[in-house]
Scaffold this active site. Structure first.
Site: not given
Ligand code: NAI
Length: 325
Positions: A159, A187
């Site tokens: 952000d 966020h």
């Molecule tokens: P993605 O869905 O591509 O990957 C998430 C991965 O986490 C998946 O491979 C899944 O199997 C794994 N996962 C789920 N539960 C788990 C657990 N208990 N232990 C270990 N691994 C686990 O999602 P992406 O795009 O990589 O995003 C990840 C997170 O980051 C989402 O929650 C998204 O909303 C968040 N995010 C946060 C931002 C921020 O600025 N704080 C910015 C962009 C995304």
């Protein structure tokens, strides 16, 4: 060469991790003379995909990678880690209410908080990226009583970087010329990107842009940038999120050199009257591996209202998972 440090990444087969792990392995976080042991966590159904990521990491033949551990057990993945990126989270599924999402994630982050508490280095630096990041960070912190609460943070840097880039573009300048931007709060769409103290090319941003642009364009653009990227790309921001995660950890570990950054931190003892039992984003400087809230800023009435709105949302999130705290 220094002795290797251990870096954990959860959600290691996901989109963000696919950029983040390779940036860390390349030395973008801790510099070109700091070897790393990568400790990657996934859930059992994603272990096959994680194996593919590990194969690619090996194929990069990175000089700085001193070891790779891939596991579906947080007690293994967090063993002795110095840095932990908690990226993996439960996404919102069809028919899921916001409270269901908060609760599903609270369960994940309470398990991971306990595992960090029991197995990580006592000085571990933790960054929670998985959403709802601030409340997931609060759960992690509450489940890790032996860690210093200051060592657990949530990611607001995306952000912050988005705000810097909007200002640079509007002023016809460059992000390197933009200073003292703050993003307060959560966020989420209630976050408050604040230009009250910001400068561009050494001039007050408020004297360069008009107030209508600030209120009607800048604030909503930064608040809703995540949704705009999903609409444009058909998938949520990943490379920019990874970039911000590297920025956050690098500045925390190596210092921000007087530059202000935004970090979600435990609000206990904060000087701005924000509820002390939430993770809230403040203006921060980092030095010697420690972060510090920038103090003594004058808060306008407009700012106070905006800060209170995002604070109220975080208090509401905390209440929704109170039974798990
Ligand atoms: P993605 O869905 O591509 O990957 C998430 C991965 O986490 C998946 O491979 C899944 O199997 C794994 N996962 C789920 N539960 C788990 C657990 N208990 N232990 C270990 N691994 C686990 O999602 P992406 O795009 O990589 O995003 C990840 C997170 O980051 C989402 O929650 C998204 O909303 C968040 N995010 C946060 C931002 C921020 O600025 N704080 C910015 C962009 C995304």
């Amino acid at each position: 060469m220094k002795a290797p440090v251990r870096v954990a990444v959860t959600g290691a087969a996901g989109q963000i991790a696919y950029s983040l792990i390779f940036r860390v392995a390349h030395g973008d976080m801790l510099g070109p003379d700091q070897p790393v042991i990568l400790q990657l966590l996934e859930i059992p159904p994603a272990m096959g995909a994680l194996n593919g990521v590990v194969m690619e990491l090996k194929d990069c033949a990175y000089p700085l990678v001193a070891g790779i551990v891939a596991s579906d057990d947080p007690n293994v993945a967090f063993k002795d880690v110095d840095y932990a990126f908690l990226v993996g989270a439960r996404p919102r599924g069809p028919g899921m209410e916001r409270s269901d999402l908060l609760e599903a994630n609270a369960k994940i982050f309470s398990v991971q908080g306990k595992a960090l508490n029991d197995h990580a280095s006592k000085d571990v630096k933790v960054l929670i990226v998985g959403n709802p990041a601030n409340t997931n960070a609060l759960i992690t912190l509450k489940n890790a009583p032996n860690l210093n609460p200051k060592n657990i943070t949530s990611m607001m840097r995306l952000d912050h970087n988005r705000a810097m880039s909007q200002i640079a573009e509007k002023a016809g300048s460059h992000t390197t010329k933009v200073e003292k931007v703050v993003v307060w709060g959560n966020h989420s769409a209630t976050q408050y990107p604040d230009i009250s103290y910001a400068t561009v090319d050494g001039k007050a941003v408020k004297s360069v842009v008009d107030n209508d642009w600030y209120v009607d364009t800048f604030i909503p653009t930064v608040q809703q940038r995540g949704a705009a990227i999903i609409k444009a790309r058909g998938a949520s921001s990943a490379a920019s999120a990874a970039c911000s995660a590297v920025d956050h950890m690098r500045d925390w570990a190596l210092g921000s050199n007087g530059k202000w950054v935004s970090m979600g931190v435990f609000a206990a003892g904060n000087p701005y009257g924000i509820d002390e039992n939430i993770m809230y984003s403040f203006p921060i400087t980092c030095e010697n591996g420690q972060w510090k809230i920038v103090e003594g800023l004058e808060i306008s009435e407009f700012s106070r209202d905006m800060m209170a709105k995002t604070e109220a949302e975080l208090v509401g999130e905390r209440e929704a998972i109170a039974s798990l705290l």
